[in-house]
Design a protein around this motif. Structure first.
Motif, PDB file in Angstrom:
ATOM      1  N   VAL A  13       0.950  -1.378  -0.150  1.00  0.00           N
ATOM      2  CA  VAL A  13      -0.029  -0.148   0.081  1.00  0.00           C
ATOM      3  C   VAL A  13       1.203   1.079  -0.076  1.00  0.00           C
ATOM      4  CG1 VAL A  13      -2.078   1.133   0.502  1.00  0.00           C
ATOM      5  CG2 VAL A  13      -1.419  -1.424   1.036  1.00  0.00           C
ATOM      6  N   ALA A  14       0.817   2.066  -0.852  1.00  0.00           N
ATOM      7  CA  ALA A  14       1.096   3.529  -1.072  1.00  0.00           C
ATOM      8  C   ALA A  14       1.003   4.351   0.145  1.00  0.00           C
ATOM      9  CB  ALA A  14       1.357   4.459  -2.141  1.00  0.00           C
TER      10      ALA A  14
ATOM     11  N   THR B  38      -7.186   2.318  -7.384  1.00  0.00           N
ATOM     12  CA  THR B  38      -7.279   0.719  -6.806  1.00  0.00           C
ATOM     13  C   THR B  38      -6.441   1.276  -5.509  1.00  0.00           C
ATOM     14  OG1 THR B  38      -7.267  -0.630  -8.436  1.00  0.00           O
ATOM     15  CG2 THR B  38      -7.023  -1.453  -6.516  1.00  0.00           C
ATOM     16  N   LEU B  39      -7.679   1.708  -4.250  1.00  0.00           N
ATOM     17  CA  LEU B  39      -7.323   1.783  -3.048  1.00  0.00           C
ATOM     18  C   LEU B  39      -7.163   0.710  -2.192  1.00  0.00           C
ATOM     19  CD1 LEU B  39      -8.637   5.944  -2.929  1.00  0.00           C
ATOM     20  CD2 LEU B  39      -6.510   4.285  -3.502  1.00  0.00           C
ATOM     21  N   TYR B  40      -6.482   0.306  -1.061  1.00  0.00           N
ATOM     22  CA  TYR B  40      -6.597  -0.726   0.168  1.00  0.00           C
ATOM     23  C   TYR B  40      -7.320   0.572   0.837  1.00  0.00           C
ATOM     24  CZ  TYR B  40      -5.147  -3.679   3.904  1.00  0.00           C
ATOM     25  OH  TYR B  40      -5.489  -4.581   4.375  1.00  0.00           O
ATOM     26  N   PRO B  41      -8.721  -0.173   1.302  1.00  0.00           N
ATOM     27  CA  PRO B  41      -9.547  -0.215   2.510  1.00  0.00           C
ATOM     28  C   PRO B  41      -8.939   0.701   3.753  1.00  0.00           C
ATOM     29  CG  PRO B  41     -10.058  -2.619   2.635  1.00  0.00           C
ATOM     30  CD  PRO B  41      -8.569  -2.060   1.653  1.00  0.00           C
ATOM     31  N   ASP B  42      -9.528   2.354   3.775  1.00  0.00           N
ATOM     32  CA  ASP B  42      -9.415   2.262   5.472  1.00  0.00           C
ATOM     33  C   ASP B  42      -9.900   1.595   6.690  1.00  0.00           C
ATOM     34  OD1 ASP B  42      -8.019   4.620   4.508  1.00  0.00           O
ATOM     35  OD2 ASP B  42     -10.265   5.884   4.172  1.00  0.00           O
TER      36      ASP B  42
ATOM     37  N   GLY C  19      -6.149  -9.739  -2.582  1.00  0.00           N
ATOM     38  CA  GLY C  19      -6.913  -8.582  -3.805  1.00  0.00           C
ATOM     39  C   GLY C  19      -7.988  -8.361  -3.793  1.00  0.00           C
ATOM     40  N   GLY C  20      -8.532  -7.979  -4.872  1.00  0.00           N
ATOM     41  CA  GLY C  20      -8.075  -6.754  -5.027  1.00  0.00           C
ATOM     42  C   GLY C  20      -8.817  -5.477  -3.816  1.00  0.00           C
ATOM     43  N   ALA C  21      -9.527  -4.542  -3.968  1.00  0.00           N
ATOM     44  CA  ALA C  21      -9.614  -3.634  -3.279  1.00  0.00           C
ATOM     45  C   ALA C  21     -11.157  -4.065  -2.954  1.00  0.00           C
ATOM     46  CB  ALA C  21      -9.995  -2.643  -3.610  1.00  0.00           C
ATOM     47  N   ALA C  22     -11.928  -4.734  -4.187  1.00  0.00           N
ATOM     48  CA  ALA C  22     -13.028  -4.908  -3.080  1.00  0.00           C
ATOM     49  C   ALA C  22     -13.260  -5.988  -2.376  1.00  0.00           C
ATOM     50  CB  ALA C  22     -14.715  -5.439  -4.116  1.00  0.00           C
ATOM     51  N   VAL C  23     -12.169  -7.450  -2.565  1.00  0.00           N
ATOM     52  CA  VAL C  23     -11.784  -8.422  -1.776  1.00  0.00           C
ATOM     53  C   VAL C  23     -11.495  -8.148   0.056  1.00  0.00           C
ATOM     54  CG1 VAL C  23     -10.911 -10.755  -1.098  1.00  0.00           C
ATOM     55  CG2 VAL C  23     -11.517  -9.833  -3.922  1.00  0.00           C
ATOM     56  N   TYR C  24     -10.384  -6.845  -0.103  1.00  0.00           N
ATOM     57  CA  TYR C  24      -9.912  -6.686   0.853  1.00  0.00           C
ATOM     58  C   TYR C  24     -10.990  -6.292   1.972  1.00  0.00           C
ATOM     59  CZ  TYR C  24      -5.306  -6.602  -0.804  1.00  0.00           C
ATOM     60  OH  TYR C  24      -3.726  -7.535  -0.799  1.00  0.00           O
ATOM     61  N   ALA C  25     -11.962  -5.157   1.366  1.00  0.00           N
ATOM     62  CA  ALA C  25     -13.395  -3.903   2.157  1.00  0.00           C
ATOM     63  C   ALA C  25     -14.327  -5.999   2.828  1.00  0.00           C
ATOM     64  CB  ALA C  25     -13.238  -3.654   1.306  1.00  0.00           C
TER      65      ALA C  25
ATOM     66  N   ILE D  98      -2.977   0.877  -4.223  1.00  0.00           N
ATOM     67  CA  ILE D  98      -2.497  -0.427  -4.365  1.00  0.00           C
ATOM     68  C   ILE D  98      -2.625  -1.080  -6.113  1.00  0.00           C
ATOM     69  CG2 ILE D  98      -3.824  -1.154  -2.666  1.00  0.00           C
ATOM     70  CD1 ILE D  98      -5.650  -2.596  -3.429  1.00  0.00           C
ATOM     71  N   GLY D  99      -3.104   0.013  -6.704  1.00  0.00           N
ATOM     72  CA  GLY D  99      -3.173  -0.237  -8.431  1.00  0.00           C
ATOM     73  C   GLY D  99      -3.402   0.601  -8.776  1.00  0.00           C
ATOM     74  N   ASN D 100      -2.977   0.759 -10.387  1.00  0.00           N
ATOM     75  CA  ASN D 100      -3.613   1.273 -11.424  1.00  0.00           C
ATOM     76  C   ASN D 100      -3.684   0.771 -12.883  1.00  0.00           C
ATOM     77  OD1 ASN D 100      -3.926   3.960 -12.098  1.00  0.00           O
ATOM     78  ND2 ASN D 100      -1.745   4.281 -12.835  1.00  0.00           N
ATOM     79  N   ASP D 101      -4.655   0.640 -13.263  1.00  0.00           N
ATOM     80  CA  ASP D 101      -5.151   0.308 -14.140  1.00  0.00           C
ATOM     81  C   ASP D 101      -4.294  -1.034 -14.575  1.00  0.00           C
ATOM     82  OD1 ASP D 101      -6.228   0.609 -16.877  1.00  0.00           O
ATOM     83  OD2 ASP D 101      -4.271   0.794 -18.070  1.00  0.00           O
ATOM     84  N   GLY D 102      -4.854  -1.934 -13.672  1.00  0.00           N
ATOM     85  CA  GLY D 102      -4.761  -3.324 -13.735  1.00  0.00           C
ATOM     86  C   GLY D 102      -3.264  -3.296 -12.876  1.00  0.00           C
ATOM     87  N   ALA D 103      -2.487  -3.188 -13.033  1.00  0.00           N
ATOM     88  CA  ALA D 103      -1.163  -3.384 -12.371  1.00  0.00           C
ATOM     89  C   ALA D 103      -0.879  -2.303 -11.082  1.00  0.00           C
ATOM     90  CB  ALA D 103      -0.162  -1.985 -13.479  1.00  0.00           C
ATOM     91  N   ILE D 104       0.462  -2.820 -10.502  1.00  0.00           N
ATOM     92  CA  ILE D 104       1.006  -2.462  -8.756  1.00  0.00           C
ATOM     93  C   ILE D 104       1.855  -1.618  -9.621  1.00  0.00           C
ATOM     94  CG2 ILE D 104       2.540  -2.797  -7.092  1.00  0.00           C
ATOM     95  CD1 ILE D 104       1.973  -5.306  -6.805  1.00  0.00           C
TER      96      ILE D 104
END
Length: 170
Positions: free
Chosen positions: A24-25, A141-145, A113-119, A30-36
Motif C-alpha cells: 500500500v502506498a 485502486t485503493l486499500y480500504p481504510d 486482493g483486489g480492493a473489493a475483496v480486501y474491503a 494498491i493498483g493502477n489500471d490493473g497493475a502495481i
C-alpha cells in the motif's frame, strides 16, 4: 462426566486464520489500471515467503493481472461470472463461499486482493501484513481504510523505500 468420557470426545479443529497481505502506498493506492504502480523485487520475495504453503483468496481481476496460479500456493478466485474458470484454481461466487472453501485447503487463508475483496474481508481478518510503500503514485485502486484502534502493530521492518508492518486484531 468421567475423565474417560471427556478424552473420548473429538477435538475441535482450530479456526483457520485469515491474513490480509498487500502493498500500500502512502496515499492508499494498491493498483493502477490493473497493475502495481511500483517495482520492488524485495517485496515480491516477501509476498512469496509469507504466502507459500497457504491458500490465496483473490478477485478475478487480480488473478487475471497475475495471469496464473502462483507456485506453492492454492488459489481461490472470487467471481460473480458463472461461466468463468481457469486451470489450477478453485472458483467461488461470494466471499463466504470462498472463505469456507479456503478453510478446507492448506495453510492460512490469505486475502490477496483486489480492493473489493480486501474491503469485504476486513471485518473477518485476524492479521494484516502490509508493505507500506514510501511513494504516493497515481492509482485507481485503493486499500480500504481500517479502524487502527481495533488493531495492534506487532512488528515493523524497515527497508529501502518501504516498511513491512504486521497488524493483529485486538
Amino acid at each position: 462426566m468421567s475423565r474417560d468420557t471427556v478424552a473420548a470426545q473429538p477435538a475441535r479443529p482450530p479456526r483457520t486464520r485469515i491474513v490480509m497481505v498487500a502493498a500500500v502506498a502512502q496515499n492508499g493506492v494498491i493498483g493502477n489500471d490493473g497493475a502495481i504502480p511500483w517495482h520492488l523485487p524485495e517485496d515480491f520475495a516477501h509476498f512469496k515467503r509469507v504466502t507459500t504453503g497457504h491458500t490465496l483468496v483473490m478477485g478475478r481481476a487480480t488473478f487475471e493481472s497475475i495471469g496464473r496460479p502462483l507456485p506453492g500456493r492454492t488459489t481461490v478466485v472470487l467471481t460473480r461470472d458463472p461461466d468463468w474458470s481457469a486451470d489450477g484454481v478453485h472458483v467461488a461466487r461470494d466471499l463466504e463461499s470462498a472463505l469456507e472453501l479456503a478453510a478446507q485447503l492448506p495453510g492460512d487463508v490469505v486475502i490477496a486482493g483486489g480492493a473489493a475483496v480486501y474491503a469485504a474481508a476486513m471485518d473477518r481478518a485476524d492479521e494484516q501484513i502490509l508493505t507500506e510503500v514510501h511513494l504516493a503514485p497515481e492509482g485507481d485502486t485503493l486499500y480500504p481504510d481500517f479502524d487502527r484502534s481495533q488493531w495492534q502493530e506487532t512488528r515493523r521492518e524497515s527497508h529501502d523505500g518501504f516498511d513491512i508492518v504486521r497488524w493483529e486484531r485486538d
